[in-house]
Design a protein around this motif. Structure first.
Motif, short mmCIF file in Angstrom:
data_model
loop_
_atom_site.label_atom_id
_atom_site.label_comp_id
_atom_site.label_asym_id
_atom_site.label_seq_id
_atom_site.Cartn_x
_atom_site.Cartn_y
_atom_site.Cartn_z
N GLU A 1 47.66 28.33 59.74
CA GLU A 1 47.10 26.86 59.53
C GLU A 1 47.92 25.85 58.83
OE1 GLU A 1 45.06 24.01 57.28
OE2 GLU A 1 45.89 25.51 56.29
N ASN A 2 48.77 26.61 57.95
CA ASN A 2 49.84 25.79 57.23
C ASN A 2 51.35 26.62 57.17
OD1 ASN A 2 51.54 24.42 55.53
ND2 ASN A 2 49.99 23.41 54.37
N LYS B 1 50.34 21.41 60.58
CA LYS B 1 50.58 20.82 59.20
C LYS B 1 51.82 21.52 58.49
CE LYS B 1 45.55 20.62 58.25
NZ LYS B 1 44.31 21.05 57.44
N VAL C 1 51.52 17.85 51.83
CA VAL C 1 51.18 18.38 53.04
C VAL C 1 51.27 17.49 54.16
CG1 VAL C 1 49.32 19.66 54.57
CG2 VAL C 1 49.98 20.38 52.06
N VAL C 2 51.83 17.52 55.25
CA VAL C 2 51.85 16.28 56.22
C VAL C 2 51.62 16.92 57.66
CG1 VAL C 2 53.57 15.04 54.98
CG2 VAL C 2 54.48 16.64 56.55
N GLU C 3 51.10 16.16 58.56
CA GLU C 3 50.58 16.62 59.71
C GLU C 3 51.80 15.84 60.71
OE1 GLU C 3 46.92 16.17 61.14
OE2 GLU C 3 45.85 17.39 59.50
N GLU C 4 52.30 16.72 61.84
CA GLU C 4 53.38 16.15 62.61
C GLU C 4 53.06 16.74 63.90
OE1 GLU C 4 56.95 17.76 60.98
OE2 GLU C 4 57.00 16.41 59.16
N ARG D 1 54.15 21.86 54.93
CA ARG D 1 54.10 21.50 53.62
C ARG D 1 55.59 21.41 53.25
NH1 ARG D 1 52.40 25.78 48.67
NH2 ARG D 1 52.36 24.26 46.98
N GLN E 1 53.56 26.74 54.00
CA GLN E 1 52.76 27.42 52.92
C GLN E 1 52.72 28.67 53.00
OE1 GLN E 1 48.70 25.69 52.49
NE2 GLN E 1 48.47 26.74 50.18
N SER F 1 48.76 18.44 66.60
CA SER F 1 49.65 18.42 65.21
C SER F 1 49.74 19.77 64.74
CB SER F 1 49.01 17.28 64.46
OG SER F 1 47.76 17.67 64.01
#
Length: 320
Positions: free
Chosen positions: A126-127, A62, A77-80, A64, A130, A60
């Motif tokens: 990591e994001n 992350k 923040v969502v995980e896809e 934003r 963001q 997955s």
């Protein structure tokens, strides 16, 4: 025999389940990063793909994203597991920025990016969204801080180009291609806006005065040029008239002398004509004003009369 059949059916069912569980359909413009036992294995491309169930797992990422909740834009923040490879717009909210002349303005921008390398997008940030947003904001503050407020409005494209270069350098590491960066709005304080409006009004008035002065100067030059040309023409006319008048007097003297055939003294003729010219000039001088005081030279008039008398005597004498 029945036990063997049951075992075969169970094995067949398990194979079917494994095949079904291992099938993964990836949509167009999407990608899925697969890890095998915790390590990167491959990236699934659009179409039908098969992975080993319970061994291969999608990783997955992350993201934003901004959602409107109660009429407010809120970051979530969502995980896809499916990575969208289409061009995505990131409209980050306005932020306070200090210009080079210490004026605080609110700048709202938009950033367009596209995931090129899904593996890097998953493992290098990591994001991802963001990281892109924070880098865009810090780069924007840095570029705006180098410019004064007046130049800021004229240099939007310059700022956009510089931001895109910075974002491209960082995006290559993250597997992202930043296509373009746009500054949408620049909000300035009310007092600064009023001052700028007064400055523009004063500038327009100054330009109008400069244009008016330039027009008056050109008109004065044209008027002076016209007066100069007029004076030249008048002078040339007087010169021509004087030349013609002199030629006429000379021609008259020549005709008189030719008619007298040597019987008249030339000095008498010249004296007579000069006295006559003096008498003709006096009325024109009086036209210049109501009263004109001139010294009366009686000798010029008497000389003309005397010349006339001698001229007549010589004419009669010669005739007798």
């Amino acid at each position: 025999m029945d036990a063997m059949l049951v075992i075969a059916l169970v094995i067949a069912a398990m194979v079917i389940i494994l095949v079904i569980k291992g099938l993964m359909i990836v949509q167009q413009s999407e990608a899925v990063v697969i890890e095998r036992l915790g390590s990167y294995h491959k990236t699934l491309e659009p179409g039908i793909n098969w992975i080993i169930p319970f061994v291969d797992q999608p990783r997955s990422i992350k993201m934003r994203r901004y959602q409107v909740i109660n009429n407010e834009q809120v970051a979530v923040v969502v995980e896809e597991t499916r990575i969208d490879r289409r061009e995505t717009v990131l409209d980050f909210p306005g932020q306070a920025v200090i210009t080079g002349d210490n004026v605080s303005v609110m700048v709202n921008g938009a950033l367009y990016f596209q995931v090129i390398d899904p593996e890097r997008a998953v493992y290098q940030a990591e994001n991802l969204v963001q990281a892109i947003e924070i880098l865009a904001k810090t780069s924007l503050r840095s570029e705006v801080g180098k410019m004064e407020l007046d130049k800021l409005f004229e240099s939007r494209q310059e700022i956009n180009d510089k931001l895109q270069i910075v974002m491209d350098d960082a995006g290559n590491k993250w597997g992202v291609k930043v296509t373009r960066v746009e500054i949408q709005d620049i909000d300035i304080p009310r007092d600064v806006e009023d001052a700028m409006r007064k400055q523009m009004t004063a500038e327009r008035e100054r330009r109008a005065m400069v244009l008016q002065a330039s027009g008056e100067r050109e008109a004065a030059i044209a008027r002076a040029q016209g007066e100069k040309e007029s004076a030249i023409l008048v002078a040339e006319g007087d010169k021509t008239a004087s030349i013609l008048r002199a030629e006429g007097e000379r021609e008259a003297i020549n005709q008189i002398m030719a008619a007298a055939d040597g019987r008249i003294d030339p000095e008498l003729v010249i004296g007579y004509l000069m006295g006559l010219e003096y008498l003709n000039t006096l009325p024109n001088i009086a036209k210049e004003g109501d009263r004109v005081f001139l010294p009366f030279e009686s000798s010029s008039v008497l000389g003309a009369v005397g010349s006339l008398q001698q001229l007549l005597q010589q004419t009669q004498g010669k005739a007798g």
